[in-house]
Write a protein that holds these residues in place. Structure first.
Motif, mmCIF file in Angstrom:
data_model
loop_
_atom_site.group_PDB
_atom_site.id
_atom_site.type_symbol
_atom_site.label_atom_id
_atom_site.label_comp_id
_atom_site.label_asym_id
_atom_site.label_seq_id
_atom_site.Cartn_x
_atom_site.Cartn_y
_atom_site.Cartn_z
ATOM 1 N N GLU A 42 0.823 -1.142 0.134
ATOM 2 C CA GLU A 42 0.133 0.061 -0.057
ATOM 3 C C GLU A 42 0.897 1.279 0.216
ATOM 4 O OE1 GLU A 42 -3.244 0.436 -0.647
ATOM 5 O OE2 GLU A 42 -3.424 -1.869 -0.474
ATOM 6 N N ALA A 43 1.667 1.314 0.843
ATOM 7 C CA ALA A 43 2.784 2.391 1.078
ATOM 8 C C ALA A 43 3.543 2.556 -0.433
ATOM 9 C CB ALA A 43 3.821 2.236 2.112
ATOM 10 N N ALA A 44 4.005 1.522 -0.954
ATOM 11 C CA ALA A 44 4.645 1.746 -2.167
ATOM 12 C C ALA A 44 3.797 2.041 -3.481
ATOM 13 C CB ALA A 44 5.332 0.225 -2.613
ATOM 14 N N ILE A 45 2.529 1.684 -3.532
ATOM 15 C CA ILE A 45 1.545 2.170 -4.409
ATOM 16 C C ILE A 45 1.296 3.594 -4.160
ATOM 17 C CG2 ILE A 45 -0.789 1.717 -5.437
ATOM 18 C CD1 ILE A 45 -0.394 -1.159 -4.684
ATOM 19 N N ASP A 46 1.280 3.966 -2.843
ATOM 20 C CA ASP A 46 0.891 5.538 -2.741
ATOM 21 C C ASP A 46 1.777 6.226 -3.471
ATOM 22 O OD1 ASP A 46 -1.143 4.740 -1.190
ATOM 23 O OD2 ASP A 46 -0.281 5.008 0.828
ATOM 24 N N LEU A 47 3.294 5.586 -3.308
ATOM 25 C CA LEU A 47 4.320 6.369 -4.017
ATOM 26 C C LEU A 47 4.362 6.444 -5.349
ATOM 27 C CD1 LEU A 47 7.097 5.571 -1.161
ATOM 28 C CD2 LEU A 47 6.013 7.917 -1.661
ATOM 29 N N VAL A 48 4.187 5.367 -5.672
ATOM 30 C CA VAL A 48 3.698 5.109 -7.371
ATOM 31 C C VAL A 48 2.852 6.330 -7.962
ATOM 32 C CG1 VAL A 48 3.071 3.878 -9.198
ATOM 33 C CG2 VAL A 48 4.538 2.801 -7.535
ATOM 34 N N GLU A 49 1.777 6.303 -6.908
ATOM 35 C CA GLU A 49 0.737 7.335 -7.416
ATOM 36 C C GLU A 49 1.198 8.873 -7.291
ATOM 37 O OE1 GLU A 49 -4.000 7.416 -6.690
ATOM 38 O OE2 GLU A 49 -2.749 7.005 -5.274
ATOM 39 N N GLU A 50 2.015 9.223 -6.181
ATOM 40 C CA GLU A 50 2.642 10.573 -6.211
ATOM 41 C C GLU A 50 3.629 10.655 -7.115
ATOM 42 O OE1 GLU A 50 5.532 12.857 -2.864
ATOM 43 O OE2 GLU A 50 4.483 10.977 -2.186
ATOM 44 N N GLU A 90 0.268 -7.799 -9.029
ATOM 45 C CA GLU A 90 -1.216 -8.477 -8.803
ATOM 46 C C GLU A 90 -2.185 -7.849 -8.178
ATOM 47 O OE1 GLU A 90 -1.943 -10.845 -10.797
ATOM 48 O OE2 GLU A 90 -0.086 -10.955 -11.983
ATOM 49 N N HIS A 91 -1.402 -6.746 -7.638
ATOM 50 C CA HIS A 91 -2.297 -5.609 -6.555
ATOM 51 C C HIS A 91 -3.233 -5.027 -7.276
ATOM 52 C CE1 HIS A 91 -3.438 -2.862 -3.353
ATOM 53 N NE2 HIS A 91 -2.674 -3.755 -2.377
ATOM 54 N N PRO A 92 -4.666 -5.164 -6.832
ATOM 55 C CA PRO A 92 -5.804 -4.217 -7.860
ATOM 56 C C PRO A 92 -5.371 -2.854 -7.715
ATOM 57 C CG PRO A 92 -6.511 -5.733 -5.998
ATOM 58 C CD PRO A 92 -5.137 -5.762 -5.816
ATOM 59 N N ARG A 93 -4.742 -2.065 -7.009
ATOM 60 C CA ARG A 93 -4.572 -0.753 -7.033
ATOM 61 C C ARG A 93 -3.628 -0.535 -8.115
ATOM 62 N NH1 ARG A 93 -2.613 2.140 -2.206
ATOM 63 N NH2 ARG A 93 -2.586 3.897 -3.543
ATOM 64 N N PHE A 94 -2.397 -1.180 -7.837
ATOM 65 C CA PHE A 94 -1.505 -1.288 -8.865
ATOM 66 C C PHE A 94 -1.943 -1.245 -10.597
ATOM 67 C CE2 PHE A 94 2.141 -2.852 -11.261
ATOM 68 C CZ PHE A 94 3.275 -1.734 -11.102
ATOM 69 N N GLU A 137 -5.178 3.419 -15.570
ATOM 70 C CA GLU A 137 -5.406 4.935 -15.554
ATOM 71 C C GLU A 137 -4.459 5.486 -16.447
ATOM 72 O OE1 GLU A 137 -5.821 8.575 -12.555
ATOM 73 O OE2 GLU A 137 -6.010 6.434 -11.751
ATOM 74 N N TYR A 138 -3.305 5.313 -16.023
ATOM 75 C CA TYR A 138 -2.204 6.194 -16.708
ATOM 76 C C TYR A 138 -1.692 5.661 -18.309
ATOM 77 C CZ TYR A 138 -1.776 8.859 -12.598
ATOM 78 O OH TYR A 138 -1.903 9.735 -11.634
ATOM 79 N N ALA A 139 -2.124 4.623 -18.373
ATOM 80 C CA ALA A 139 -1.881 3.823 -19.948
ATOM 81 C C ALA A 139 -2.871 4.693 -20.680
ATOM 82 C CB ALA A 139 -2.113 2.407 -19.857
ATOM 83 N N SER A 140 -4.113 4.891 -20.314
ATOM 84 C CA SER A 140 -5.128 5.536 -21.139
ATOM 85 C C SER A 140 -4.651 7.027 -21.269
ATOM 86 C CB SER A 140 -6.522 5.587 -20.561
ATOM 87 O OG SER A 140 -6.400 6.155 -19.272
ATOM 88 N N ASP A 141 -3.773 7.649 -20.471
ATOM 89 C CA ASP A 141 -3.205 8.982 -20.673
ATOM 90 C C ASP A 141 -2.065 9.106 -21.801
ATOM 91 O OD1 ASP A 141 -4.920 9.863 -18.860
ATOM 92 O OD2 ASP A 141 -3.374 10.126 -17.387
#
Length: 93
Positions: free
Chosen positions: A44-52, A76-80, A86-90
């Motif tokens: 979760e913390a890693a994905i938060d930083l990826v999002e940042e 395999e994480h759903p948020r990832f 989301e960003y591939a569509s950008d």
């Protein structure tokens, strides 16, 4: 304090000593922090930083996440997966 907490404190301290306030010093250091969280199993913390990292222009792209095996622990994480979509569509092809 458990071993994981001590590790997190050590990683945080090492990044701050090496680079100053790592959030202010660039995206590369956020990447190191993300990799440290992944290594400790803090998805979760890693994905938060990826999002940042995606929140501002940088060298960091969705394509890196899709092909670099270093990101396999999050793959395999759903948020990832949602971030990849989301960003591939950008991305304009």
């Amino acid at each position: 304090m458990g071993r994981v907490e001590v590790s997190c404190t050590g990683v945080d301290h090492a990044l701050r000593v090496a680079t100053g306030d790592y959030h202010a010093s660039g995206r590369n250091n956020l990447t190191y922090e993300t990799l440290a969280h992944m290594g400790l199993g803090h998805c979760e913390a890693a994905i938060d930083l990826v999002e940042e990292m995606f929140s501002a222009p940088s060298w960091f792209t969705v394509h890196i996440l899709e092909i670099d095996p270093v990101w396999d622990p999050l793959r395999e994480h759903p948020r990832f997966q949602a971030l990849l979509e989301e960003y591939a569509s950008d991305v304009k092809h």
